[in-house]
Design a protein around this motif. Structure first.
Motif, PDB file in Angstrom:
ATOM      1  N   GLU A   1       0.786  -1.234   0.000  1.00  0.00           N
ATOM      2  CA  GLU A   1       0.000   0.000   0.000  1.00  0.00           C
ATOM      3  C   GLU A   1       0.818   1.284   0.000  1.00  0.00           C
ATOM      4  O   GLU A   1       0.352   2.307  -0.514  1.00  0.00           O
ATOM      5  CB  GLU A   1      -0.936   0.017   1.222  1.00  0.00           C
ATOM      6  CG  GLU A   1      -1.980  -1.089   1.211  1.00  0.00           C
ATOM      7  CD  GLU A   1      -2.931  -0.990   2.401  1.00  0.00           C
ATOM      8  OE1 GLU A   1      -2.871   0.032   3.131  1.00  0.00           O
ATOM      9  OE2 GLU A   1      -3.700  -1.937   2.612  1.00  0.00           O
ATOM     10  N   ASP A   2       2.020   1.265   0.580  1.00  0.00           N
ATOM     11  CA  ASP A   2       2.739   2.518   0.806  1.00  0.00           C
ATOM     12  C   ASP A   2       4.242   2.351   0.649  1.00  0.00           C
ATOM     13  O   ASP A   2       4.772   1.236   0.721  1.00  0.00           O
ATOM     14  CB  ASP A   2       2.477   3.041   2.232  1.00  0.00           C
ATOM     15  CG  ASP A   2       1.010   3.261   2.523  1.00  0.00           C
ATOM     16  OD1 ASP A   2       0.433   4.178   1.914  1.00  0.00           O
ATOM     17  OD2 ASP A   2       0.464   2.508   3.349  1.00  0.00           O
ATOM     18  N   LEU A   3       4.911   3.491   0.484  1.00  0.00           N
ATOM     19  CA  LEU A   3       6.351   3.512   0.696  1.00  0.00           C
ATOM     20  C   LEU A   3       6.613   3.255   2.175  1.00  0.00           C
ATOM     21  O   LEU A   3       5.813   3.633   3.026  1.00  0.00           O
ATOM     22  CB  LEU A   3       6.932   4.869   0.304  1.00  0.00           C
ATOM     23  CG  LEU A   3       6.939   5.234  -1.186  1.00  0.00           C
ATOM     24  CD1 LEU A   3       7.497   6.641  -1.384  1.00  0.00           C
ATOM     25  CD2 LEU A   3       7.752   4.232  -1.997  1.00  0.00           C
ATOM     26  N   SER A   4       7.725   2.641   2.483  1.00  0.00           N
ATOM     27  CA  SER A   4       8.019   2.294   3.869  1.00  0.00           C
ATOM     28  C   SER A   4       8.946   3.315   4.497  1.00  0.00           C
ATOM     29  O   SER A   4      10.025   3.606   3.972  1.00  0.00           O
ATOM     30  CB  SER A   4       8.658   0.910   3.955  1.00  0.00           C
ATOM     31  OG  SER A   4       9.038   0.633   5.294  1.00  0.00           O
ATOM     32  N   THR A   5       8.525   3.849   5.642  1.00  0.00           N
ATOM     33  CA  THR A   5       9.386   4.747   6.411  1.00  0.00           C
ATOM     34  C   THR A   5      10.103   4.002   7.535  1.00  0.00           C
ATOM     35  O   THR A   5      10.888   4.588   8.270  1.00  0.00           O
ATOM     36  CB  THR A   5       8.562   5.894   7.018  1.00  0.00           C
ATOM     37  OG1 THR A   5       7.543   5.340   7.867  1.00  0.00           O
ATOM     38  CG2 THR A   5       7.900   6.717   5.930  1.00  0.00           C
ATOM     39  N   GLY A   6       9.839   2.705   7.655  1.00  0.00           N
ATOM     40  CA  GLY A   6      10.433   1.915   8.734  1.00  0.00           C
ATOM     41  C   GLY A   6      11.771   1.315   8.384  1.00  0.00           C
ATOM     42  O   GLY A   6      12.459   0.766   9.251  1.00  0.00           O
ATOM     43  N   SER A   7      12.175   1.416   7.124  1.00  0.00           N
ATOM     44  CA  SER A   7      13.456   0.862   6.698  1.00  0.00           C
ATOM     45  C   SER A   7      13.896   1.586   5.433  1.00  0.00           C
ATOM     46  O   SER A   7      13.386   1.310   4.353  1.00  0.00           O
ATOM     47  CB  SER A   7      13.331  -0.644   6.445  1.00  0.00           C
ATOM     48  OG  SER A   7      14.564  -1.199   6.041  1.00  0.00           O
TER      49      SER A   7
ATOM     50  N   ASN B   1      13.478  -5.197   4.202  1.00  0.00           N
ATOM     51  CA  ASN B   1      12.229  -4.870   4.896  1.00  0.00           C
ATOM     52  C   ASN B   1      11.226  -6.022   4.856  1.00  0.00           C
ATOM     53  O   ASN B   1      10.029  -5.810   4.681  1.00  0.00           O
ATOM     54  CB  ASN B   1      11.607  -3.626   4.245  1.00  0.00           C
ATOM     55  CG  ASN B   1      10.499  -3.005   5.066  1.00  0.00           C
ATOM     56  OD1 ASN B   1      10.481  -3.115   6.286  1.00  0.00           O
ATOM     57  ND2 ASN B   1       9.557  -2.361   4.398  1.00  0.00           N
ATOM     58  N   SER B   2      11.695  -7.250   5.039  1.00  0.00           N
ATOM     59  CA  SER B   2      10.790  -8.399   5.001  1.00  0.00           C
ATOM     60  C   SER B   2       9.813  -8.355   6.169  1.00  0.00           C
ATOM     61  O   SER B   2      10.223  -8.165   7.321  1.00  0.00           O
ATOM     62  CB  SER B   2      11.589  -9.706   5.063  1.00  0.00           C
ATOM     63  OG  SER B   2      12.458  -9.808   3.963  1.00  0.00           O
ATOM     64  N   TYR B   3       8.527  -8.548   5.888  1.00  0.00           N
ATOM     65  CA  TYR B   3       7.504  -8.557   6.943  1.00  0.00           C
ATOM     66  C   TYR B   3       7.342  -9.961   7.518  1.00  0.00           C
ATOM     67  O   TYR B   3       7.433 -10.959   6.793  1.00  0.00           O
ATOM     68  CB  TYR B   3       6.159  -8.113   6.378  1.00  0.00           C
ATOM     69  CG  TYR B   3       6.002  -6.613   6.186  1.00  0.00           C
ATOM     70  CD1 TYR B   3       7.059  -5.725   6.410  1.00  0.00           C
ATOM     71  CD2 TYR B   3       4.779  -6.077   5.769  1.00  0.00           C
ATOM     72  CE1 TYR B   3       6.899  -4.368   6.232  1.00  0.00           C
ATOM     73  CE2 TYR B   3       4.619  -4.711   5.588  1.00  0.00           C
ATOM     74  CZ  TYR B   3       5.687  -3.858   5.812  1.00  0.00           C
ATOM     75  OH  TYR B   3       5.526  -2.506   5.623  1.00  0.00           O
TER      76      TYR B   3
END
Length: 318
Positions: free
Chosen positions: A202-208, A265-267
């Motif tokens: 859904e989004d660009l990731s700001t967590g990594s 950034n693997s979930y």
């Protein structure tokens, strides 16, 4: 009409200027000596400083960390036991590869955030890390709810090596998934890149994400944290702000590389919104427990513990 400037009083030019042959020869000799002297000094400098350019411009001063790992800790929200596991994981990884950790406390940025959501703290935290390590090359922001799972694989091998990044860059794809009309540039090369990000479903990731030291990085962080964007009250705060900036400012898009999610950034399988092939698999560099802190049915520490034990066995930490 233009007039010639009259000669000074008493000026009596000779009808022709006669050049002495001896003077001409002397000038040639002096010119040759000057050229040879400059060439000699240049060769001497290069031989005595063979790695000057590559060290100073590409990697910073000798002894400076190539990578600073930025982790934002909320000590008021999570137990010391949980945070110490995160810290131990980061410290082991950094020590193996010559990196430096920057552990930031969320409470230190309350005055900067004001009444806005606390998730905005990642921006001043990264800016703080850059100010504290001005000679470092890369700053890797990694969300606190994540672990390094492949301790022996460096970020250079995984992502930052020029040829590796060239192969990973996703070109001419929607910037913001799934169907943004703004697409990543197709002509970019690794030397153009200062910001490396991933996206989920859904989004660009700001967590990594990875940010390269330089004028662009400071401009980018200052723009991202601009009070105007924070006042927009985006539904996903700093995440939607990042997407807005990237899509509306080609200056930023021209410095950004979008890479596959599983690179950094693997979930976890409990995390929702993973991109296609975005869920953690054995051998991946990082596992992130995305959403464990916002879903009341999940618990970050309980979810992390099995992976922490798996990692600890790999590195023989009890």
């Amino acid at each position: 009409m233009q007039y010639a400037v009259p000669p000074r009083k008493g000026f009596s030019p000779a009808p022709y200027a006669r050049t002495s042959f001896l003077t001409f020869q002397r000038r040639k000799q002096l010119k040759a000596i000057t050229i040879l002297s400059v060439a000699f000094l240049a060769v001497f400098f290069l031989l005595s400083h063979p790695f000057y350019t590559s060290i100073r411009t590409a990697a910073g001063p000798v002894g400076a960390p190539g990578v600073v790992i930025v982790t934002l800790l909320d000590r008021a929200m999570y137990s010391d036991t949980y945070l110490q596991k995160i810290i131990k994981n980061r410290e082991d990884y950094a020590q193996r590869h010559g990196y430096t950790n920057f552990f930031a406390n969320l409470s230190d940025y309350n005055s900067y955030i004001g009444n806005y959501p606390r998730s905005w703290a990642i921006v001043p935290a990264v800016r703080h890390a850059m100010a504290s390590h001005p000679s470092a090359t890369y700053f890797f922001h990694l969300d606190v709810h994540a672990l390094f799972m492949n301790p022996n694989e460096s970020l250079e091998v995984r992502l930052l090596n020029r040829h590796r990044l060239e192969s990973l860059m996703r070109r001419d794809v929607p910037v913001a998934p799934p169907d943004s009309i703004i697409r990543t540039f197709s002509h970019l090369h690794p030397e153009d890149i200062d910001l490396i990000v991933t996206s989920d479903a859904e989004d660009l990731s700001t967590g990594s994400f990875v940010l390269k030291q330089g004028d662009f990085s400071r401009f980018f962080l200052d723009t991202w944290f601009d009070p105007l964007y924070r006042s927009y009250n985006f539904a996903k705060t700093e995440t939607h702000s990042l997407e807005h900036i990237v899509q509306w400012h080609p200056t930023v898009l021209a410095r950004m590389a979008l890479v596959p999610q599983r690179v950094i950034n693997s979930y976890s399988k409990e995390s929702t919104r993973a991109a296609v092939d975005g869920t953690y698999k054995d051998g991946d560099s990082i596992i992130r427990f995305f959403g464990c802190d916002t879903d009341p049915k999940r618990e970050c520490e309980r979810e992390m513990n099995p992976y922490y034990k798996l990692w600890a066995n790999k590195v023989e930490i009890k």
